[in-house]
Design a protein around this motif. Structure first.
Motif, short mmCIF file in Angstrom:
data_model
loop_
_atom_site.label_atom_id
_atom_site.label_comp_id
_atom_site.label_asym_id
_atom_site.label_seq_id
_atom_site.Cartn_x
_atom_site.Cartn_y
_atom_site.Cartn_z
N GLY A 201 8.94 25.93 23.27
CA GLY A 201 9.10 26.62 24.76
C GLY A 201 9.14 25.68 25.86
N THR A 202 8.33 24.48 25.82
CA THR A 202 8.40 23.47 26.93
C THR A 202 9.70 22.88 27.16
N GLU A 203 10.38 22.49 25.80
CA GLU A 203 11.65 21.85 26.12
C GLU A 203 12.58 22.70 26.71
N LEU A 204 12.61 24.01 26.21
CA LEU A 204 13.61 24.97 26.61
C LEU A 204 13.44 25.05 28.51
N PHE A 205 12.21 25.14 28.63
CA PHE A 205 12.13 25.31 30.07
C PHE A 205 12.30 24.13 30.98
N CYS A 206 11.80 22.79 30.39
CA CYS A 206 12.01 21.49 31.37
C CYS A 206 13.68 21.08 31.35
N THR A 207 14.35 21.64 30.14
CA THR A 207 15.76 21.61 30.28
C THR A 207 16.32 22.35 31.37
N GLY A 208 16.12 23.71 31.18
CA GLY A 208 16.45 24.36 32.43
C GLY A 208 16.16 23.94 33.72
N MET A 209 15.10 23.47 33.98
CA MET A 209 14.47 22.83 35.13
C MET A 209 14.78 21.63 35.71
N ARG A 210 15.40 20.87 34.66
CA ARG A 210 16.01 19.48 34.78
C ARG A 210 14.73 18.63 35.13
N SER A 211 13.64 18.93 34.51
CA SER A 211 12.59 18.15 34.77
C SER A 211 11.85 17.39 33.78
N VAL A 212 10.72 16.54 34.16
CA VAL A 212 10.09 15.88 33.12
C VAL A 212 9.25 16.82 32.25
N ASN A 213 9.45 16.27 30.96
CA ASN A 213 8.65 17.21 29.94
C ASN A 213 7.22 16.52 29.90
N PRO A 214 6.20 17.57 30.13
CA PRO A 214 4.71 16.90 30.14
C PRO A 214 4.34 16.64 28.95
N ARG A 215 4.81 16.94 27.89
CA ARG A 215 4.12 16.68 26.38
C ARG A 215 4.31 15.29 25.99
N ALA A 216 3.36 14.74 25.12
CA ALA A 216 3.54 13.46 24.88
C ALA A 216 4.75 13.14 23.90
N VAL A 217 5.02 14.02 23.00
CA VAL A 217 5.88 14.07 22.00
C VAL A 217 7.10 14.97 22.41
N ARG A 218 8.30 14.68 22.33
CA ARG A 218 9.53 15.57 22.38
C ARG A 218 10.67 14.97 21.47
N SER A 219 11.40 15.91 21.31
CA SER A 219 12.81 15.79 20.33
C SER A 219 13.82 14.81 20.77
N GLU A 220 14.24 14.12 19.85
CA GLU A 220 15.54 13.18 20.22
C GLU A 220 16.64 13.99 21.11
N GLU A 221 16.60 15.37 20.77
CA GLU A 221 17.60 16.17 21.07
C GLU A 221 17.41 16.32 22.61
N PHE A 222 16.12 16.62 23.19
CA PHE A 222 15.58 17.09 24.38
C PHE A 222 16.23 15.95 25.43
N MET A 223 15.82 14.60 24.77
CA MET A 223 16.16 13.66 25.68
C MET A 223 17.64 13.16 25.69
N ARG A 224 18.31 13.39 24.68
CA ARG A 224 19.82 13.20 24.57
C ARG A 224 20.55 14.12 25.32
N ASN A 225 20.11 15.42 25.22
CA ASN A 225 20.91 16.60 25.80
C ASN A 225 20.45 16.79 27.37
N HIS A 226 19.49 16.50 28.08
CA HIS A 226 18.80 16.55 29.17
C HIS A 226 19.97 16.43 30.35
N PRO A 227 19.87 17.43 31.16
CA PRO A 227 20.89 17.57 32.31
C PRO A 227 20.61 16.44 33.43
N ASN A 228 19.52 15.86 33.40
CA ASN A 228 19.17 14.76 34.42
C ASN A 228 19.74 13.56 34.00
N PRO A 229 20.58 12.99 34.51
CA PRO A 229 21.11 11.49 34.10
C PRO A 229 19.98 10.26 34.13
N ASN A 230 19.09 10.61 34.72
CA ASN A 230 17.69 9.67 35.18
C ASN A 230 16.66 9.92 34.28
#
Length: 455
Positions: free
Chosen positions: A336-365
């Protein structure tokens, strides 16, 4: 956006749970979710809500965008008709907890196995008050130094090596500033690029200062705080108030437009949030920019940042807090958090996230912002019930420093006196009712820990 809550709402006496509503005809539990977002941000949460609704057939969540949510929530709660879930910034935790407007989640979290280690510490800590957890972080942002790489190259500067100290920032000003006669056409940087300023309180952190002692004393007159606002005042003094004021006034309230001073090329560097990439993409897609920590007085402070985040809460008086938490648990899950933060283009507050989340995140930075949030120099607004009064006062301090109306030390002393008196007044009010509040909270926590139905 900030509002003043009417005095009559300062001491809510609603029950923590149990307000009844007409049953739904489809046999499902229907929950109302109030949120402040609109546009793509609202759609980001809608995708999570829709996924939750499809994932099971017991609970249905209706997502509503509510203007003036800060006011309407307290009115609805006092009137016995609150939403079932709502989201707001972390800054409301203390005020709403003291007013008995939200429910403590500790019992639910223990049963669900959700703990502090699941989150980046700064985001979890934003949800705490009086050793209880009042919500869960669902997205995050960091404020950082954005700079125009083309301007750097044009000025003979290395776009891969932005300034790290304030002295270095001041040294590159002459290379980036552009003048036409007595008129400024472009500035390297100014610490106040919109009116009202969004973070008028933040500058002491970049000088090693703090705004309060974490308990009951404000520290606005510390040497670090005074030096910070003297630095703010140095810009119109150095560049000429008569020249710089018309340019700053022309910025107006143009953030979300192509006339944004950074997007239009009138500012080479800007102190802004992780959402800036979305506005670059929309209004200035050809802009090549970099992101780095904001320069600081000394190198040991480099990496200092301002961290903000949205939190999901259960209002007091909701009809079925157990069902509300089921939804919150889904939103706070990795999926849920990764779906929301991807759509928001925001930082994920969770300590652990998937490689896919970071790789496909729309924010280049995203990696830079993620590192800032995880660092040991992340700051956020003081957790005091008078925070929004304090924010207004710090806006006055910044404006007075910028306009050279009174010396920064005097402006800070006046703010310190006013705010300290208000803080002591609120702390005394809280002392008189806190014991009863704690007993009520702990009774609710114990029931939710044991799984006692709380409808």
């Amino acid at each position: 956006m900030r509002f003043v809550v009417p005095v009559l709402l300062l001491a809510l006496t609603v029950p923590l749970s149990g307000c009844s509503k007409a049953p739904a005809t489809d046999g499902k539990i229907h929950l109302k979710y109030w949120a402040v977002w609109n546009g793509f941000e609202l759609e980001a949460m809608r995708s999570v809500v829709d996924l939750f609704n499809r994932s099971q057939d017991r609970i249905h969540v209706d997502l509503l965008s509510i203007s003036f949510l800060e006011r309407k929530l307290l009115v609805a709660t006092a009137g016995g008709n609150p939403p079932d879930i709502f989201s707001l910034g972390y800054e409301w935790v203390v005020d709403y907890a003291q007013k008995n407007a939200i429910l403590p989640l500790d019992g639910y979290l223990e049963r669900a196995g959700i703990k502090r280690e699941d989150y980046i510490p700064v985001f979890w800590d934003q949800c705490l008050f009086d050793n209880r957890v009042w919500g869960l972080p669902i997205n995050g942002s960091c404020i950082a130094f954005h700079y125009n790489k083309a301007h750097f190259r044009e000025a003979g500067l290395d776009p891969g090596n932005p300034p790290k100290t304030l002295a270095e920032l001041e040294a590159i000003e002459p290379k980036l500033n552009r003048f036409s006669g007595n008129r400024i056409e472009r500035l390297a940087f100014i610490p106040s690029s919109q009116d009202p300023d969004w973070w008028p309180y933040c500058w002491p952190w970049f000088f090693g200062g703090e705004l309060w002692d974490g308990k009951d004393k404000l520290t606005l007159t510390s040497p670090e705080c005074v030096e910070a606002y003297e630095w703010v005042a140095s810009f119109p003094k150095r560049l000429g108030a008569a020249r710089i004021q018309p340019l700053r006034a022309s910025f107006g309230n143009l953030f979300a437009s192509s006339q944004n001073p950074f997007l239009s090329g009138k500012l080479s560097c800007l102190f802004q949030g992780s959402w800036m990439a979305s506005f670059v993409e929309k209004y200035a897609p050809g802009l090549e920019f970099g992101v780095a920590p904001m320069p600081t007085k000394t190198l040991d402070l480099y990496g200092t940042t301002v961290v903000e985040g949205d939190v999901i809460f259960i209002p007091a008086g909701t009809k079925d807090p157990d069902a509300s938490f089921e939804f919150i648990k889904f939103v706070a899950s990795q999926r849920g958090t990764e779906l929301f933060c991807t759509g928001m283009r925001s930082v994920n507050p969770r300590a652990v996230r998937s490689e896919e989340f970071m790789r496909n995140h729309p924010n280049p930075n995203i990696e830079q912002f993620d590192a800032l949030a995880r660092g040991d120099k992340a700051h956020y607004a003081p957790k005091v019930s008078i925070w929004y009064e304090m924010l207004d006062e710090m806006q006055v301090v910044l404006s007075q420093a910028w306009l050279h109306q009174i010396p920064p030390a005097r402006a800070l002393a006046k703010a310190q006196d006013r705010l300290q008196a208000r803080l002591e007044q609120e702390l005394e009010r809280w002392r008189l009712v806190s014991q009863a509040r704690h007993a009520e909270w702990d009774a609710f926590i114990e029931k939710s820990r044991k799984g006692v139905p709380l409808q």
